[in-house]
Write a protein that holds these residues in place. Structure first.
Motif, PDB file in Angstrom:
ATOM      1  N   LEU A 248     -12.415  23.945 -10.472  1.00  0.00           N
ATOM      2  CA  LEU A 248     -12.190  25.201  -9.741  1.00  0.00           C
ATOM      3  C   LEU A 248     -10.916  25.118  -8.908  1.00  0.00           C
ATOM      4  N   ALA A 249     -10.650  23.950  -8.342  1.00  0.00           N
ATOM      5  CA  ALA A 249      -9.429  23.780  -7.552  1.00  0.00           C
ATOM      6  C   ALA A 249      -8.188  24.005  -8.420  1.00  0.00           C
ATOM      7  N   SER A 250      -8.225  23.495  -9.650  1.00  0.00           N
ATOM      8  CA  SER A 250      -7.082  23.684 -10.552  1.00  0.00           C
ATOM      9  C   SER A 250      -6.918  25.153 -10.931  1.00  0.00           C
ATOM     10  N   MET A 251      -8.035  25.857 -11.104  1.00  0.00           N
ATOM     11  CA  MET A 251      -7.960  27.268 -11.446  1.00  0.00           C
ATOM     12  C   MET A 251      -7.308  28.065 -10.313  1.00  0.00           C
ATOM     13  N   PHE A 252      -7.681  27.783  -9.067  1.00  0.00           N
ATOM     14  CA  PHE A 252      -7.068  28.487  -7.940  1.00  0.00           C
ATOM     15  C   PHE A 252      -5.596  28.126  -7.800  1.00  0.00           C
ATOM     16  N   GLU A 253      -5.242  26.875  -8.069  1.00  0.00           N
ATOM     17  CA  GLU A 253      -3.825  26.482  -8.016  1.00  0.00           C
ATOM     18  C   GLU A 253      -3.027  27.202  -9.090  1.00  0.00           C
ATOM     19  N   ASP A 254      -3.573  27.255 -10.296  1.00  0.00           N
ATOM     20  CA  ASP A 254      -2.887  27.967 -11.383  1.00  0.00           C
ATOM     21  C   ASP A 254      -2.651  29.426 -11.022  1.00  0.00           C
ATOM     22  N   ALA A 255      -3.629  30.027 -10.359  1.00  0.00           N
ATOM     23  CA  ALA A 255      -3.558  31.457 -10.076  1.00  0.00           C
ATOM     24  C   ALA A 255      -2.629  31.787  -8.915  1.00  0.00           C
ATOM     25  N   PHE A 256      -2.718  31.017  -7.824  1.00  0.00           N
ATOM     26  CA  PHE A 256      -2.113  31.484  -6.567  1.00  0.00           C
ATOM     27  C   PHE A 256      -0.987  30.623  -6.006  1.00  0.00           C
ATOM     28  N   SER A 257      -0.867  29.368  -6.407  1.00  0.00           N
ATOM     29  CA  SER A 257       0.111  28.490  -5.746  1.00  0.00           C
ATOM     30  C   SER A 257       1.543  28.975  -5.950  1.00  0.00           C
ATOM     31  N   ALA A 258       1.910  29.232  -7.203  1.00  0.00           N
ATOM     32  CA  ALA A 258       3.285  29.694  -7.473  1.00  0.00           C
ATOM     33  C   ALA A 258       3.524  31.065  -6.866  1.00  0.00           C
TER      34      ALA A 258
ATOM     35  N   SER B 180       2.651  38.059  12.647  1.00  0.00           N
ATOM     36  CA  SER B 180       1.402  38.368  13.344  1.00  0.00           C
ATOM     37  C   SER B 180       0.489  39.222  12.464  1.00  0.00           C
ATOM     38  N   ARG B 181       1.064  40.149  11.720  1.00  0.00           N
ATOM     39  CA  ARG B 181       0.256  40.932  10.781  1.00  0.00           C
ATOM     40  C   ARG B 181      -0.380  40.031   9.722  1.00  0.00           C
ATOM     41  N   LEU B 182       0.410  39.088   9.254  1.00  0.00           N
ATOM     42  CA  LEU B 182      -0.108  38.172   8.237  1.00  0.00           C
ATOM     43  C   LEU B 182      -1.185  37.270   8.817  1.00  0.00           C
ATOM     44  N   GLN B 183      -0.980  36.846  10.066  1.00  0.00           N
ATOM     45  CA  GLN B 183      -1.984  35.987  10.705  1.00  0.00           C
ATOM     46  C   GLN B 183      -3.322  36.726  10.878  1.00  0.00           C
ATOM     47  N   ALA B 184      -3.250  38.005  11.153  1.00  0.00           N
ATOM     48  CA  ALA B 184      -4.480  38.791  11.273  1.00  0.00           C
ATOM     49  C   ALA B 184      -5.202  38.866   9.930  1.00  0.00           C
ATOM     50  N   ALA B 185      -4.422  39.005   8.857  1.00  0.00           N
ATOM     51  CA  ALA B 185      -5.028  39.030   7.523  1.00  0.00           C
ATOM     52  C   ALA B 185      -5.580  37.659   7.161  1.00  0.00           C
ATOM     53  N   ARG B 186      -4.888  36.608   7.601  1.00  0.00           N
ATOM     54  CA  ARG B 186      -5.384  35.239   7.334  1.00  0.00           C
ATOM     55  C   ARG B 186      -6.719  35.002   8.004  1.00  0.00           C
ATOM     56  N   GLY B 187      -6.930  35.575   9.162  1.00  0.00           N
ATOM     57  CA  GLY B 187      -8.190  35.383   9.875  1.00  0.00           C
ATOM     58  C   GLY B 187      -9.391  35.947   9.143  1.00  0.00           C
ATOM     59  N   GLU B 188      -9.165  36.878   8.214  1.00  0.00           N
ATOM     60  CA  GLU B 188     -10.274  37.444   7.471  1.00  0.00           C
ATOM     61  C   GLU B 188     -10.831  36.492   6.443  1.00  0.00           C
ATOM     62  N   VAL B 189     -10.064  35.474   6.047  1.00  0.00           N
ATOM     63  CA  VAL B 189     -10.508  34.553   5.022  1.00  0.00           C
ATOM     64  C   VAL B 189     -11.516  33.567   5.555  1.00  0.00           C
ATOM     65  N   GLY B 190     -11.334  33.111   6.778  1.00  0.00           N
ATOM     66  CA  GLY B 190     -12.212  32.097   7.351  1.00  0.00           C
ATOM     67  C   GLY B 190     -11.714  30.718   6.968  1.00  0.00           C
ATOM     68  N   SER B 191     -12.481  29.722   7.334  1.00  0.00           N
ATOM     69  CA  SER B 191     -12.066  28.345   7.062  1.00  0.00           C
ATOM     70  C   SER B 191     -13.218  27.564   6.484  1.00  0.00           C
TER      71      SER B 191
ATOM     72  N   VAL C  89     -16.127  28.596  -4.317  1.00  0.00           N
ATOM     73  CA  VAL C  89     -15.042  29.574  -4.398  1.00  0.00           C
ATOM     74  C   VAL C  89     -14.495  29.880  -3.006  1.00  0.00           C
ATOM     75  N   SER C  90     -15.379  29.988  -2.014  1.00  0.00           N
ATOM     76  CA  SER C  90     -14.941  30.257  -0.639  1.00  0.00           C
ATOM     77  C   SER C  90     -14.055  29.140  -0.118  1.00  0.00           C
ATOM     78  N   GLN C  91     -14.409  27.903  -0.440  1.00  0.00           N
ATOM     79  CA  GLN C  91     -13.602  26.765   0.019  1.00  0.00           C
ATOM     80  C   GLN C  91     -12.211  26.794  -0.598  1.00  0.00           C
ATOM     81  N   GLN C  92     -12.140  27.042  -1.909  1.00  0.00           N
ATOM     82  CA  GLN C  92     -10.843  27.082  -2.572  1.00  0.00           C
ATOM     83  C   GLN C  92     -10.017  28.281  -2.112  1.00  0.00           C
ATOM     84  N   ALA C  93     -10.664  29.405  -1.838  1.00  0.00           N
ATOM     85  CA  ALA C  93      -9.944  30.569  -1.326  1.00  0.00           C
ATOM     86  C   ALA C  93      -9.333  30.273   0.027  1.00  0.00           C
ATOM     87  N   SER C  94     -10.080  29.571   0.877  1.00  0.00           N
ATOM     88  CA  SER C  94      -9.556  29.215   2.195  1.00  0.00           C
ATOM     89  C   SER C  94      -8.374  28.243   2.073  1.00  0.00           C
TER      90      SER C  94
END
Length: 418
Positions: A341-351, A407-418, A381-386
């Protein structure tokens, strides 16, 4: 449909000569079997059609179909080039396999061959009264099919090669593969424990694993009392000397013939395919988004659309399997690892996070998309999304210059959680 048959049919579907060849053979057969109408008991009741009228109609078809077929090929090649230039060359396989374009081209070529065979046959007196009437009816049907195919093809070729159409085709190909793997995470085998012991089966060529015939591996394992542990999934790059599987014999020694037959169950090619490689679809979509975000293109809207496609695909993986197995694995002597699952999230979002770091609208969309995946209720999935949200935010911190954007981006980042 078995995975092996699906793999072979998909490879044939990527060859432009296959369908036209089949249609040509059918055209020859259809033109010749019209002769059988002469042997029907009621053939004398058919209208007496003159050879000249049928010849003229066949001449019109033969004189126009080859020109239209050549024009169709030129338009298709232009569409393929457009798809490769606007998206990525890796989309060529799904674009060239477009059924509507192939069917139209096959109809045009088949109609041309039919008209030539029909002309040769009727000018040499091959048909009698019943045969001429049957040939006329078949010719009218072929003519109607050509008109309908042309009208449908005009609509299809207007979209073929367009970026939106290409993205949709890649997403559909990735979705089909992802659903199959989600419902069968170990390709029908038992879940691999991670331990790779036994006699290694090593490849002798450089390429990507395109297909694994798990059913044949099971058959070999039952016949020779083996246990097979698959070491590489479709999509992995192989190098000479690298093991693709490990064999353990219940008793006795392993022969070179058995090892060779096991190796033949692994199809290695020069490029990756969509058939059994869910990660490849994610990679291709990510490549399209990266190209859209390049300074030469500067199309963040396409990248945002790609993010939506990636979320839809990964949401499929986050959902429970559609069909819960009532029995054990189909292939109990073959151990297959699950996708990472980690590789799938990297393939999708890292680049995408790297190349879109300077675009606040893309970064905010990405954070919201990852927040949506994290909220699906799947802990992995939640862990990899974070993790990917953290990576994207760090990229953006280095690229965004305005504090208000950050700051706008940081507010959006807070919605993901950790």
């Amino acid at each position: 449909m078995t995975d092996r048959l699906r793999f072979v049919l998909n490879r044939l579907g990527e060859r432009l000569w296959v369908k036209p060849t089949v249609f040509c053979l059918l055209s020859v057969v259809i033109a010749l079997i019209a002769k059988f109408a002469d042997f029907w008991a009621f053939s004398e009741k058919f209208p007496d059609i003159s050879s000249d009228s049928v010849e003229k109609l066949l001449t019109v078809i033969s004189g126009s179909m080859l020109v239209i077929a050549v024009f169709a090929v030129g338009s298709m090649l232009a569409a393929y080039e457009s798809a490769s230039n606007s998206a990525t060359p890796r989309t060529f396989a799904v674009v060239v396999a477009d059924d509507r374009s192939q069917n139209a081209l096959s109809t045009f070529v088949g109609a041309f061959i039919f008209s030539i065979v029909g002309l040769v046959a009727i000018t040499n007196g091959y048909y009698d009264k019943g045969g001429r009437f049957a040939l006329l009816v078949i010719t009218l049907v072929v003519f109607a099919l050509v008109i309908l195919s042309f009208l449908k093809w005009v609509d299809a070729i207007a979209r073929l090669g367009r970026l939106g159409n290409t993205v949709a085709k890649v997403e559909q190909a990735a979705e089909d593969t992802l659903r199959r793997r989600r419902n069968c995470p170990t390709m029908g085998g038992v879940r691999s424990s991670g331990a790779m012991d036994g006699t290694p089966v090593e490849v002798a060529e450089i390429g990507y694993i395109q297909h694994i015939d798990v059913a044949s591996l099971q058959s070999l394992a039952e016949t020779h009392e083996l246990r097979v542990a698959v070491a590489m999934l479709p999509g992995r790059l192989t190098l000479p000397g690298q093991p693709v599987a490990y064999l353990s014999a219940d008793r006795g020694a392993l022969s070179d013939e058995v090892i060779t037959r096991v190796l033949n169950c692994f199809v290695v090619g020069k490029s990756r395919t969509f058939d059994e490689d869910p990660r490849f679809g994610l990679v291709v979509l990510s490549e399209i988004a990266s190209r859209a975000l390049s300074p030469a293109v500067n199309d963040p809207g396409t990248a945002i659309n790609i993010i939506g496609a990636l979320v839809r695909l990964l949401a499929i993986w986050a959902a429970p399997p559609e069909d819960e197995p009532e029995t054990g694995p189909d292939y109990d002597r073959v151990a297959v690892p699950e996708l990472s699952l980690a590789s799938m999230f990297e393939d999708a979002f890292s680049a995408l996070a790297r190349d879109g770091a300077g675009s606040v609208e893309v970064m905010i969309c990405l954070q919201k998309a990852l927040a949506g995946l994290a909220a699906l209720g799947n802990p992995a999935v939640s862990q990899q999304a974070s993790t990917q949200a953290d990576l994207a935010f760090r990229y953006a911190e280095q690229a965004l210059q305005l504090p208000s954007e950050l700051s706008r981006l940081q507010a959006a980042r807070g919605e993901v959680g950790s």
